[in-house]
Scaffold this active site. Sequence first.
Site, short mmCIF file in Angstrom:
data_model
loop_
_atom_site.label_atom_id
_atom_site.label_comp_id
_atom_site.label_asym_id
_atom_site.label_seq_id
_atom_site.Cartn_x
_atom_site.Cartn_y
_atom_site.Cartn_z
N HIS A 146 -21.53 26.97 65.43
CA HIS A 146 -20.18 27.51 65.56
C HIS A 146 -19.21 26.41 65.97
CE1 HIS A 146 -21.17 31.59 64.78
NE2 HIS A 146 -21.89 31.79 65.88
N CYS A 168 -17.21 25.97 61.06
CA CYS A 168 -15.90 26.53 60.71
C CYS A 168 -14.78 25.69 61.32
CB CYS A 168 -15.79 27.96 61.21
SG CYS A 168 -16.91 29.11 60.38
#
Length: 653
Positions: A281, A330
């Site tokens: 993440h 991301c």
Amino acid sequence: MTGSRPKPCQIMISEIVIVRHPVCVCVPVNHKVTLRVRAEGTGILSYQWFSEDENEVPGATQADLTIRAQKSQLYVCRVNDQFFNCVFSEWVKVKVLDIDKSGLPVHWQGEPHIAINPKPQTVRQGTKLALRCAAFGIPAPHYQWYRNGQPLLNQTSDTLQIDCATAEHGGSYLCSVSNVLAERWSEPVDVDVVQNDQLPLAAPTATDKVALLIGNLNYSNHPGLMAPVMDVHKLANLLQHLHFRVVSLLDLTREEMLAAIEKFVQLLDKGVYGLFYYAGHGYEHAGRNYLVPVEAPQPYRTENCVCVQRIMLSMQEKQTALSVILLDTCRKWYNQSCIPSAIMPLGPSGNTVYGYATCEDAEAFEVQDGGKSTGIFTKYLNMHILESEKVTHVLEKVSEDLGRDPLVTGKQAVEIKHTLKEPRSLADKVRTTGHTKELHLRDVCWRQANDLPRKKRLMFLCGVEVELSFSALFSNVLVAFATVKTTGPHTQDCTVILSSLPALEDIFSRPDRSEEMDSLHLQNVDNPDCILRLCSLQKLKESLVIKVDLHYTHTDSKLRLTESQQVDIGTPLVASCKLYRRNRAVKDKKEEGACAQSMGKISRSKPLLQQAVAGPCRPFTRKAVCAAKTATTRSNEPEENDETELQDFALWH
């Protein structure tokens, strides 16, 4: 004629004659060498050896001097008789070459052994030409250089040097290396002497290559991921093929990530290629990229994460020849209503490359591909990373392949940022000339994080022998294998169970992961009777003990019995680096002023993991989209307290 005859001792005294002088030698570091002197004279002779930097060699009072060669040194021997006469041998040199000796025969007798062959060269007219041929030998070998088959006058040292090369110096060169035992010939090499405009550019080289790979997947407060396991493992293997020293780690907290990065930066130096890869993440805010540790709260703030641009700055400060950061994460801002800060470009430092899995304000995806999880970016990266092309060209191929993938069309696109000023490739050769000492220090430090316990044989009282062996899946994941090698005379149905003290959680024990993990570690050992995965070794603060429980049936009594043994394997792999204990001085310096930050609260509902939909290779996001936005004002945005530092941390906006 009167008088007495002279005593025999008064007319028989003769001078000392050295009949055999010691000879010069050329040997590898730590090689045992014996220097010998032989002398004749009246009565008992005594000896004392001297070196150039000492008055006397301690204890060297015999005709033979045996030493363990550590450095190049001159030696001489003094021979005395009982009449106070003395004579010195010739000075001899013990030349020590700190170079590769891997090809030296096990029972080497001193015949010439060429360790460095001359290299082909293309030089400009009027510049210096130098060829080197280095060989071990006892006695030290003699050299004779040849050009086009003809011996060259006065070229009888290990280095042929011509200060001002002309066209006539071009040709085929080789060197004869000989001593009294044998003669050897170097490999022939071609030398081209060209005009300035004909000289090709020299291929870039690295003094070393170092890579740190981190994959975060088991999050405490955020959706878990699947792909980082396989992605990090495969990329680590590919980088090792490119001669990178690789440290690969899974599931790190923020403190562990920062400690690992500090260790990684310590391995960097001038001329080194450094590569940092992260899968997990992450997000981007105000032109900076942040990596989310496994324990980050929900919602997280910048101080809960690791800033990528700080990592790059630390790499650049080490004057690396190439710094590469690859992020399979991301880049969607955690607060969509936040206005980004203005960021000035980084001052020119050159040869830095960012490879982003996706473009700004977008998500990265992972898929189930052939039964295995993979990030789409890393999937295509692994296809091209071994290619001997400029690193930005490799990333362009990754971008093109990903752009043709129908699963992420319009959703994910690779972004490349760089200040590459030379055609450097991850496949460039490592050239350690002139950097031997630094390379040795890095080797010691790197091996500390990759040191495996040795294989062990355990003999139980019942006569059963069990072999305990080990393999590293990652630098913080150790796999222990137990195999029954022999059974006892009264045993049958033997089974082995492994456990550890302290107990370490198997982060891959979930049913949806077990098949992938088994496919990795079963490549190393044939048919083990028991497997134990030991994860998160970076948290280990004491020696790790493996408990081996042997269960068997006694053939006479038919009773089921158990015997146990324990094996202390110390702190294997990255456990020895003590990542739980960061350098306090470095930590205080980097976090200085952070306590003065006033961080606004960002409210955010907990995102749900978007599960893969039925069907082949359906993607799901690495980072779930924020389910709801909360109205905020400038006063409650996270304040970047070091706005002036942004000029140093970001490449450009």
